[in-house]
Motif scaffolding. Structure first.
Motif, PDB file in Angstrom:
ATOM      1  N   MET A   1      26.973  36.530  47.371  1.00  0.00           N
ATOM      2  CA  MET A   1      27.753  36.205  46.051  1.00  0.00           C
ATOM      3  C   MET A   1      28.321  37.433  45.721  1.00  0.00           C
ATOM      4  SD  MET A   1      25.530  36.075  42.586  1.00  0.00           S
ATOM      5  CE  MET A   1      24.799  34.471  42.998  1.00  0.00           C
ATOM      6  N   SER A   2      29.783  37.368  45.327  1.00  0.00           N
ATOM      7  CA  SER A   2      30.472  38.483  45.100  1.00  0.00           C
ATOM      8  C   SER A   2      30.168  39.245  43.787  1.00  0.00           C
ATOM      9  CB  SER A   2      32.017  37.791  44.865  1.00  0.00           C
ATOM     10  OG  SER A   2      32.166  37.338  43.704  1.00  0.00           O
ATOM     11  N   GLU A   3      30.770  40.509  43.672  1.00  0.00           N
ATOM     12  CA  GLU A   3      30.559  41.304  42.477  1.00  0.00           C
ATOM     13  C   GLU A   3      31.019  40.501  41.285  1.00  0.00           C
ATOM     14  OE1 GLU A   3      28.614  44.042  42.072  1.00  0.00           O
ATOM     15  OE2 GLU A   3      27.937  43.630  44.422  1.00  0.00           O
ATOM     16  N   LEU A   4      32.187  39.749  41.645  1.00  0.00           N
ATOM     17  CA  LEU A   4      33.176  39.403  40.683  1.00  0.00           C
ATOM     18  C   LEU A   4      32.301  38.380  39.647  1.00  0.00           C
ATOM     19  CD1 LEU A   4      35.758  39.048  38.839  1.00  0.00           C
ATOM     20  CD2 LEU A   4      36.326  37.635  40.594  1.00  0.00           C
ATOM     21  N   ILE A   5      31.429  37.632  40.479  1.00  0.00           N
ATOM     22  CA  ILE A   5      30.622  36.513  39.842  1.00  0.00           C
ATOM     23  C   ILE A   5      29.386  37.182  39.016  1.00  0.00           C
ATOM     24  CG2 ILE A   5      28.921  35.893  41.523  1.00  0.00           C
ATOM     25  CD1 ILE A   5      29.661  32.921  41.081  1.00  0.00           C
ATOM     26  N   LYS A   6      29.246  38.137  39.621  1.00  0.00           N
ATOM     27  CA  LYS A   6      27.869  38.941  38.827  1.00  0.00           C
ATOM     28  C   LYS A   6      28.179  39.533  37.405  1.00  0.00           C
ATOM     29  CE  LYS A   6      25.422  40.286  43.003  1.00  0.00           C
ATOM     30  NZ  LYS A   6      25.271  41.191  43.955  1.00  0.00           N
ATOM     31  N   ILE A   7      29.774  39.991  37.471  1.00  0.00           N
ATOM     32  CA  ILE A   7      29.932  40.820  36.295  1.00  0.00           C
ATOM     33  C   ILE A   7      31.001  39.960  35.094  1.00  0.00           C
ATOM     34  CG2 ILE A   7      29.772  43.017  37.324  1.00  0.00           C
ATOM     35  CD1 ILE A   7      32.753  43.132  37.735  1.00  0.00           C
ATOM     36  N   ASN A   8      31.393  38.857  35.624  1.00  0.00           N
ATOM     37  CA  ASN A   8      32.464  38.187  34.585  1.00  0.00           C
ATOM     38  C   ASN A   8      31.809  36.828  34.590  1.00  0.00           C
ATOM     39  OD1 ASN A   8      34.641  36.424  34.010  1.00  0.00           O
ATOM     40  ND2 ASN A   8      35.960  38.191  34.779  1.00  0.00           N
ATOM     41  N   GLU A   9      31.476  36.453  33.329  1.00  0.00           N
ATOM     42  CA  GLU A   9      30.804  35.191  32.903  1.00  0.00           C
ATOM     43  C   GLU A   9      31.848  33.981  33.079  1.00  0.00           C
ATOM     44  OE1 GLU A   9      28.876  35.433  29.057  1.00  0.00           O
ATOM     45  OE2 GLU A   9      27.472  37.014  29.774  1.00  0.00           O
ATOM     46  N   GLU A  10      33.088  34.382  32.657  1.00  0.00           N
ATOM     47  CA  GLU A  10      33.908  33.299  32.703  1.00  0.00           C
ATOM     48  C   GLU A  10      34.291  32.984  34.061  1.00  0.00           C
ATOM     49  OE1 GLU A  10      38.591  32.307  31.351  1.00  0.00           O
ATOM     50  OE2 GLU A  10      37.839  34.318  30.832  1.00  0.00           O
ATOM     51  N   TYR A  11      34.441  33.687  35.188  1.00  0.00           N
ATOM     52  CA  TYR A  11      34.774  33.163  36.581  1.00  0.00           C
ATOM     53  C   TYR A  11      33.406  32.654  36.910  1.00  0.00           C
ATOM     54  CZ  TYR A  11      35.119  34.095  41.295  1.00  0.00           C
ATOM     55  OH  TYR A  11      35.304  33.926  42.774  1.00  0.00           O
ATOM     56  N   ALA A  12      32.077  33.199  36.589  1.00  0.00           N
ATOM     57  CA  ALA A  12      30.776  32.424  37.065  1.00  0.00           C
ATOM     58  C   ALA A  12      30.739  31.061  36.485  1.00  0.00           C
ATOM     59  CB  ALA A  12      29.758  33.197  36.380  1.00  0.00           C
ATOM     60  N   ALA A  13      31.127  30.928  35.321  1.00  0.00           N
ATOM     61  CA  ALA A  13      31.154  29.276  34.828  1.00  0.00           C
ATOM     62  C   ALA A  13      32.302  28.544  35.674  1.00  0.00           C
ATOM     63  CB  ALA A  13      31.462  29.657  33.090  1.00  0.00           C
ATOM     64  N   TRP A  14      33.287  29.109  35.918  1.00  0.00           N
ATOM     65  CA  TRP A  14      34.337  28.329  36.578  1.00  0.00           C
ATOM     66  C   TRP A  14      33.912  28.001  37.786  1.00  0.00           C
ATOM     67  CZ3 TRP A  14      38.097  30.237  40.372  1.00  0.00           C
ATOM     68  CH2 TRP A  14      39.043  29.354  40.843  1.00  0.00           C
ATOM     69  N   ILE A  15      33.156  28.826  38.463  1.00  0.00           N
ATOM     70  CA  ILE A  15      32.413  28.649  39.958  1.00  0.00           C
ATOM     71  C   ILE A  15      31.534  27.402  39.660  1.00  0.00           C
ATOM     72  CG2 ILE A  15      31.253  29.433  41.735  1.00  0.00           C
ATOM     73  CD1 ILE A  15      34.146  30.409  41.946  1.00  0.00           C
ATOM     74  N   LYS A  16      30.743  27.557  38.876  1.00  0.00           N
ATOM     75  CA  LYS A  16      29.626  26.578  38.426  1.00  0.00           C
ATOM     76  C   LYS A  16      30.244  25.347  38.420  1.00  0.00           C
ATOM     77  CE  LYS A  16      25.602  25.536  35.777  1.00  0.00           C
ATOM     78  NZ  LYS A  16      24.918  26.026  34.733  1.00  0.00           N
ATOM     79  N   GLY A  17      31.513  25.247  37.571  1.00  0.00           N
ATOM     80  CA  GLY A  17      32.207  23.843  37.355  1.00  0.00           C
ATOM     81  C   GLY A  17      32.563  23.413  38.358  1.00  0.00           C
ATOM     82  N   ILE A  18      33.254  24.201  39.573  1.00  0.00           N
ATOM     83  CA  ILE A  18      33.615  23.797  40.577  1.00  0.00           C
ATOM     84  C   ILE A  18      32.652  22.839  41.583  1.00  0.00           C
ATOM     85  CG2 ILE A  18      34.944  24.374  42.986  1.00  0.00           C
ATOM     86  CD1 ILE A  18      36.193  26.444  41.340  1.00  0.00           C
ATOM     87  N   SER A  19      31.353  23.791  41.482  1.00  0.00           N
ATOM     88  CA  SER A  19      30.421  23.207  42.307  1.00  0.00           C
ATOM     89  C   SER A  19      29.924  21.781  41.759  1.00  0.00           C
ATOM     90  CB  SER A  19      29.208  24.202  42.203  1.00  0.00           C
ATOM     91  OG  SER A  19      28.031  23.603  42.859  1.00  0.00           O
ATOM     92  N   GLN A  20      29.858  21.810  40.425  1.00  0.00           N
ATOM     93  CA  GLN A  20      29.405  20.352  39.923  1.00  0.00           C
ATOM     94  C   GLN A  20      30.462  19.365  40.031  1.00  0.00           C
ATOM     95  OE1 GLN A  20      28.832  21.501  35.616  1.00  0.00           O
ATOM     96  NE2 GLN A  20      26.689  22.528  36.162  1.00  0.00           N
ATOM     97  N   ARG A  21      31.732  19.677  39.959  1.00  0.00           N
ATOM     98  CA  ARG A  21      32.791  18.646  40.145  1.00  0.00           C
ATOM     99  C   ARG A  21      32.807  18.102  41.633  1.00  0.00           C
ATOM    100  NH1 ARG A  21      36.926  22.384  37.871  1.00  0.00           N
ATOM    101  NH2 ARG A  21      38.254  21.432  39.561  1.00  0.00           N
ATOM    102  N   PHE A  22      32.599  19.126  42.584  1.00  0.00           N
ATOM    103  CA  PHE A  22      32.447  18.699  44.053  1.00  0.00           C
ATOM    104  C   PHE A  22      31.142  17.995  44.243  1.00  0.00           C
ATOM    105  CE2 PHE A  22      30.785  19.252  48.291  1.00  0.00           C
ATOM    106  CZ  PHE A  22      31.987  19.156  49.114  1.00  0.00           C
ATOM    107  N   ARG A  23      29.921  18.411  43.756  1.00  0.00           N
ATOM    108  CA  ARG A  23      28.938  17.332  43.773  1.00  0.00           C
ATOM    109  C   ARG A  23      29.125  15.794  43.533  1.00  0.00           C
ATOM    110  NH1 ARG A  23      26.853  19.474  48.170  1.00  0.00           N
ATOM    111  NH2 ARG A  23      26.024  21.687  47.898  1.00  0.00           N
ATOM    112  N   ARG A  24      29.756  15.902  42.010  1.00  0.00           N
ATOM    113  CA  ARG A  24      29.941  14.483  41.596  1.00  0.00           C
ATOM    114  C   ARG A  24      30.904  13.621  42.649  1.00  0.00           C
ATOM    115  NH1 ARG A  24      26.555  12.849  37.996  1.00  0.00           N
ATOM    116  NH2 ARG A  24      28.005  11.544  36.840  1.00  0.00           N
TER     117      ARG A  24
END
Length: 361
Positions: A1-24
């Motif tokens: 897990m990168s440092e960016l995803i730990k400190i930036n909520e917007e970026y973390a939410a975007w990564i989570k959204g990509i994961s969910q879209r991929f799974r769907r």
């Protein structure tokens, strides 16, 4: 897990959204492949049923059909005698599956309400995995209404095969009544057991097999032909049992590249062939096959199953560490065979160098 995803909520939410879209998207693709495969099975079952093949060609028809289909489609594992029987039963359980259907079928992305049973509910049979369908066929026999009830319940609740089997053994159908109402047919939830079953169904991958004129599959087949010929010609008591040998382990089917029986040592020999360099994970796969062979095939008087792993190349130090972690007898190089194979096996088992020389020849 990168440092960016730990400190930036917007970026973390975007990564989570990509994961969910991929799974769907992954699940949507699996559902579509499953749908096409089961429609093919239904159609082949219809052919067998309407042509009355068993009456024409006798009890050996399914055995002959299985052999002939495997000859013309050698990469496909779906045409076992048992599976062909299930295709016929699948059609005969739902002979009107294509009646009164809208042209586009069900929208798999957004979900649509299905009409009452007897109209389009039949289509739901194509949206659950083949293993689920086989269990329902076994348990419901010729009771189509009961079968469709459990198809609907599977989709509504994202049941795994184990859960489905438990409910099939209860009187759930009788308790809830026989009237089946409309229900929402949407994609399974990504975290559900049904989604996991569908995306990992070996029959789905089997159905997707597409090959060029000469590809990795044919290259592996050539290697396996050479290994088989070499071992049988060694004069060390090898008897060939089967290629892509099917073992039913729990609720899954596993396919061993090659299975031999060594008559001199009274043991099975599992051979896995890789067209790439050795990876440590190969040991876990081979170890599982060895344990499964011991548990399912080994009889009184048989010695422990031996495993041989043949790879394109190997880092001997990495291979040694990998083998040292295993308790089962596995060989991936000469010194590993000498360390692992029991003393009385050494004179009648080939070394990896001998195998490699045989392949080069």
């Amino acid at each position: 897990m990168s440092e960016l995803i730990k400190i930036n909520e917007e970026y973390a939410a975007w990564i989570k959204g990509i994961s969910q879209r991929f799974r769907r998207s992954q699940i949507k693709a699996a559902v579509k492949v499953n749908d096409e495969m089961l429609r093919f099975y239904w159609g082949l079952g219809s052919d067998i049923s309407h042509r009355e093949m068993e009456n024409k060609y006798g009890k050996s028809f399914f055995k002959n059909l299985s052999a002939d289909l495997k000859d013309v489609l050698p990469d496909v594992k779906s045409f076992s005698v048992t599976n062909l029987h299930y295709m016929k039963w699948f059609y005969e359980m739902y002979p009107d599956a294509y009646s009164n259907l809208p042209q586009a079928g069900v929208d798999l992305e957004y979900g649509k309400n299905l009409p009452q049973v007897g109209v389009n509910l039949n289509q739901a049979i194509f949206y659950i995995p083949w293993g689920h369908n086989k269990i329902i066929i076994d348990k419901c026999k010729n009771d189509k209404e009961k079968a469709l009830f459990f198809v609907r319940k599977t989709l509504e609740n994202n049941w795994s095969r184990a859960v489905l089997m438990n409910f099939l053994d209860t009187n759930l159908f009788e308790r809830e009544g026989k009237a089946i109402s409309n229900f929402e047919l949407a994609l399974p939830e990504p975290q559900s057991d049904l989604a996991q079953a569908m995306t990992k169904d070996p029959y789905n991958f089997d159905f997707l097999t597409l090959r060029e004129n000469y590809d990795e599959k044919e290259f592996k087949d050539a290697l396996m032909n050479n290994v088989q010929k070499f071992l049988l010609e060694l004069g060390m008591g090898f008897a060939f049992v089967g290629r892509e040998y099917r073992l039913v382990v729990g609720e899954t089917e596993q396919f061993i590249d090659m299975l031999f029986y060594n008559i001199n040592n009274h043991c099975y020999v599992v051979v896995e062939v890789k067209t790439r360099d050795f990876e440590p994970g190969d040991m876990g796969q081979l170890g599982t096959y060895i344990s499964a062979t011991d548990g399912i095939l080994k009889k009184d008087g048989d010695n422990q199953t031996v495993g041989l792993l043949i790879c394109k190349g190997k880092d001997n130090i990495l291979a040694q560490y990998a083998v040292n972690s295993m308790k089962t007898p596995i060989g991936i190089s000469e010194y590993q065979l000498s360390n692992i194979i029991p003393e009385n096996f050494k004179s009648s088992m080939p070394t990896i160098e001998e195998i490699e020389q045989g392949l080069n020849d």
